[in-house]
Write an enzyme that holds these catalytic residues in place. Structure first.
Site: not given
Ligand code: HSE
Length: 419
Positions: A130, A199
């Site tokens: 993504i 992340k």
């Protein structure tokens, strides 16, 4: 800078993703990117590439003037930091997928980029295929960005899906995630929420310009989830997902955490299964936008690495505009979250830590409560670390949907110690 700049790559690592990008580059000759040398740790492993490409000496890559791009795909965060800093100092562009290294060294990496003026790209570090980093960098001005919430770890999503829908045990599902190349070499990083918080730290930087060390952010993984929690979810029509969340709560304040979270059928996350990831962007003008795709695995991750390599042809670099010019944000640790806590001994939960208790259910087998708590209280809660206690966020569930169930023994309580 010409669009078709020729890229000569030094590749570090020939594991799941390293071998993937080697194969993919062979199939994309139009990119004009070739691998000159591959640095590996163990010389004697059998590898599906010509032996002359391999070396165990990092300097064969870092000091080679022909190599203008270092692609770093190893799993050791300390070694990765040494490689990336040397490469930047030597004037080489760098592509990395090492989320732990990036999240733990953001300020230094920013300084190195500013000093040596070479691109450092890491789209593959967050949500695999993504393109979230480049979108946050280029598209979303931070004044418009209300929140970024995501399933950002493929392994835990795979495990939860396989346990709940496939009837697998936790151990079997984890083993499969490892065999399929989704999990970290040390899978504790996945299941304990460390990979997700690394992340989230990178997302916070590109969304809001803050450099928050992952240790500062509340994060819990999926290891403590109890079968009772899944039963509760099924009863209410929820799924459990490990969500990472960053939300603007004031002009300059942010709420951020990683928690197992209930989501209902109206949520975009409800049908994100297995190794897929999903990121929901809350925007002032656009309302909601959802990005969906594979978050782990050889080729999905290679796709993001390839996109970074391709972007180097025109010398693309992150400008870190939100760090250098935007609003200054900080985490607000007093921000609140609605949680469900389940436990196997009544006295274990310190209800004085809660701002409000909305629901309690007690039985001799297992009890639970639903309440509102400040993030720093939850982060420091001793009771949360005790055997048999699990926590799931209800932040994604609208209040009316948590209305007290008539079938259960619900009692609205003022905060007090349950006995
Ligand atoms: N272990 C990671 C995950 C790999 O499962 O999401 C991709 O970052």
């Amino acid at each position: 800078m010409p669009y078709n700049k020729k890229l000569t790559i030094g590749l570090f690592g020939f594991g799941t993703v390293g071998e993937g990008i080697y194969k993919v580059l062979q199939q994309t000759p139009t990119l004009q990117a070739s691998i000159k040398k591959i640095a590996i740790k163990h010389a004697h492993k059998v590898r599906q590439a010509p032996a002359k490409l391999f070396t165990t000496n990092p300097n064969d890559l870092l000091n080679d003037p022909d190599i203008n791009v270092i692609v770093e795909l190893i799993d050791d965060a300390d070694a990765s930091f040494a490689i990336v800093s040397t490469a930047l100092k030597n004037g080489k562009a760098v592509v990395s997928a090492n989320k732990k290294m990036i999240a733990h060294h953001l300020p230094t990496l920013l300084e190195l980029q500013a000093q040596y003026q070479v691109p450092f790209l890491y789209e593959a570090a967050v949500c695999g295929s993504i393109p979230i980093i480049r979108n946050l960098e280029e598209y979303y001005d931070n004044d418009l960005l209300n929140s970024v919430t995501g399933i950002v770890n493929g392994s835990t999503n795979f495990i939860l899906t396989q346990m709940i829908e496939g009837g697998l045990s936790y151990e079997t599902a984890l083993l499969q995630a490892q065999e399929l190349g989704f999990a970290e070499s040390n899978p504790a990083l996945d299941v304990e929420g460390k990979d997700a918080v690394n992340k989230l730290s990178i997302i916070l930087h590109h969304a809001y310009g803050v450099a928050v060390h992952p240790d500062q952010i509340l994060h819990k993984g999926i290891t403590r989830l109890h079968p009772q929690d899944t039963r509760y979810a099924t009863e209410k029509g929820y799924q459990i997902k490990l969500l990472a969340k960053a939300k603007r709560i004031g002009e300059q304040e942010l709420k951020a955490f990683v928690l197992p979270s209930f989501v209902d059928a109206n949520s975009q996350f409800y049908n994100v299964k297995n190794e897929y990831n999903g990121v929901l962007i809350g925007s002032k003008l656009a309302d909601e936008q959802f990005l969906y795709g594979k978050g782990a695995g050889r080729y999905p991750t290679s796709s993001a690495v390839l996109s970074d390599i391709a972007a180097l042809r025109y010398d693309y670099r992150y400008e870190h505009k939100k760090t250098y010019g935007g609003t200054t944000y900080a985490l607000n640790e007093h921000s609140q979250v609605r949680i469900y806590v389940s436990y196997n001994r009544n006295e274990i939960v310190e209800t004085n830590d809660f701002v409000a208790i909305e629901e309690t259910y007690q039985s001799h087998e297992r009890s639970y409560l639903v309440g509102i708590i400040e993030l720093d209280k939850l982060k420091n809660a001793y009771w949360l670390e005790q055997e048999g206690v699990s926590v799931v966020s209800l932040d994604e569930i609208k209040l009316s949907q948590t209305a007290l169930s008539p079938t259960l023994n619900n009692t609205a309580l003022a905060p007090t110690v349950l006995a």
